[in-house]
Scaffold this motif. Structure first.
Motif, mmCIF file in Angstrom:
data_model
loop_
_atom_site.group_PDB
_atom_site.id
_atom_site.type_symbol
_atom_site.label_atom_id
_atom_site.label_comp_id
_atom_site.label_asym_id
_atom_site.label_seq_id
_atom_site.Cartn_x
_atom_site.Cartn_y
_atom_site.Cartn_z
ATOM 1 N N GLY A 1 -6.403 -0.280 -8.182
ATOM 2 C CA GLY A 1 -6.325 -0.393 -6.735
ATOM 3 C C GLY A 1 -7.658 -0.110 -6.061
ATOM 4 N N TRP B 1 -6.199 3.920 4.515
ATOM 5 C CA TRP B 1 -5.131 3.480 3.633
ATOM 6 C C TRP B 1 -5.293 4.073 2.242
ATOM 7 C CZ3 TRP B 1 -9.449 0.718 4.757
ATOM 8 C CH2 TRP B 1 -10.158 0.120 3.707
ATOM 9 N N ARG B 2 -4.205 4.039 1.497
ATOM 10 C CA ARG B 2 -4.209 4.473 0.104
ATOM 11 C C ARG B 2 -3.491 3.394 -0.708
ATOM 12 N NH1 ARG B 2 -2.270 9.181 0.618
ATOM 13 N NH2 ARG B 2 -4.206 10.363 0.445
ATOM 14 N N SER B 3 -4.225 2.740 -1.580
ATOM 15 C CA SER B 3 -3.665 1.655 -2.375
ATOM 16 C C SER B 3 -2.957 2.192 -3.613
ATOM 17 C CB SER B 3 -4.763 0.684 -2.810
ATOM 18 O OG SER B 3 -5.380 0.083 -1.691
ATOM 19 N N VAL C 1 -10.116 -5.639 -0.212
ATOM 20 C CA VAL C 1 -9.418 -5.062 0.932
ATOM 21 C C VAL C 1 -10.383 -4.629 2.026
ATOM 22 C CG1 VAL C 1 -7.837 -3.253 1.690
ATOM 23 C CG2 VAL C 1 -7.480 -4.375 -0.515
ATOM 24 N N ASP D 1 -9.756 -2.477 -3.588
ATOM 25 C CA ASP D 1 -10.284 -2.057 -2.287
ATOM 26 C C ASP D 1 -11.734 -2.481 -2.133
ATOM 27 O OD1 ASP D 1 -7.942 -0.889 -1.438
ATOM 28 O OD2 ASP D 1 -8.486 1.113 -2.150
ATOM 29 N N ALA E 1 0.837 -1.199 0.000
ATOM 30 C CA ALA E 1 0.000 0.000 0.000
ATOM 31 C C ALA E 1 0.876 1.256 0.000
ATOM 32 C CB ALA E 1 -0.925 0.014 1.213
#
Length: 286
Positions: free
Chosen positions: A118, A110-112, A126, A122, A86
């Motif tokens: 991404g 979070w930031r993928s 995720v 998510d 990530a």
């Protein structure tokens, strides 16, 4: 930035829940329950410690993450991603008092990577993993904290004088010989915790102490007889007290704030070094 959160009411005092939050054994159990793996060099986490998480994405596929503890204390804990796929990830645990005990609120942001791809990951995978992780954490931490609320108590004294705190060097058992700790011991039936500390300091140091306020979080500690809860108190020598002597230890010494990180503390007392530093700062004349 995606966010998942969970709030849990725990029938235990905030300092006790805070001790469970920093307990690596609780983290490992909750992550195993969600299908993941956890490892760390120490049980009780302090700022700067790093933990490793082997996350199970789908059967047969795992991704390693490494997080660093940013803050930890009676109000909760914050950790940040320092290694993993990530782009960023922050886990914040906030603790608040409640009429029923303590409210523990976990939030993961979070930031993928990989842009739109991404974001699809998510949505599909995720978020579900994060929700499962937080649900397992909620159940395990509540049970552990509520069980520890009935555990025997051990108390330690942060005896402060002239900007220094008293430390004692252990003589036994063999695996702890030579390491340093704050004086103290078990609370006996019929004793209050301050009474136990005064008695222990008299027995261990031939010193009279005046016990003050609590400092730091509660600390879960494993002993041959089972789990106990270690609680630390600020203290001062009574004006008529003799100088402390190592009646049951190898040595005693007064440590200033800059010296606290330099000695080999027993694991539980290592967890209160930051609290001792803050205590010494506030004890100095302004």
């Amino acid at each position: 930035m995606p966010v998942e959160s969970c709030s849990t009411l725990i029938a235990a005092p905030r300092r006790l829940v805070a001790g469970v939050v920093r307990d690596g054994e609780a983290a490992a159990e909750s992550l195993r329950a969600a299908g993941h793996r956890y490892s760390a060099a120490v049980r009780l986490l302090v700022p700067g410690d790093e933990v490793l998480l082997d996350a199970r994405l789908v059967p047969g596929v795992r991704l390693p993450y490494r997080s660093r503890i940013r803050t930890v204390g009676v109000d909760g804990m914050v950790s940040d991603l320092v290694g993993g796929p990530a782009r960023s990830l922050r886990h914040t645990t906030t603790l608040g008092d409640s009429p029923g005990g303590t409210v523990m609120r976990d939030e993961i942001r979070w930031r993928s990577p990989f842009g739109a791809l991404g974001r699809i990951g998510d949505a599909i995978l995720v978020r579900r993993l994060m929700r499962e992780m937080l649900a397992a954490r909620s159940a395990v931490y509540r049970r552990r904290a509520e069980d520890l609320a009935a555990a025997p108590a051990v108390v330690g004294a942060a005896v402060v004088r002239d900007g220094a705190v008293l430390a004692a060097q252990r003589s036994r058992p063999a695996e702890l010989r030579g390491r340093w700790e704050l004086p103290g011991g078990r609370v006996e039936p019929g004793e209050t915790e301050p009474e136990a500390l005064a008695r222990e300091c008299a027995e261990e140091l031939a010193a009279q102490v005046e016990v003050g306020e609590r400092t730091g979080t509660d600390l879960p500690v494993s002993t041959p007889g089972g789990e106990v809860v270690l609680r630390m108190y600020a203290a001062a020598l009574h004006p008529d007290s003799p100088e402390p002597k190592p009646l049951e230890h190898l040595a005693v010494r007064w440590l200033r704030a800059r010296e606290l990180p330099t000695v080999g503390w027993v694991d539980a007392d290592r967890a209160v070094v930051a609290d001792l530093e803050a205590l010494l700062v506030t004890s100095l004349p302004q």
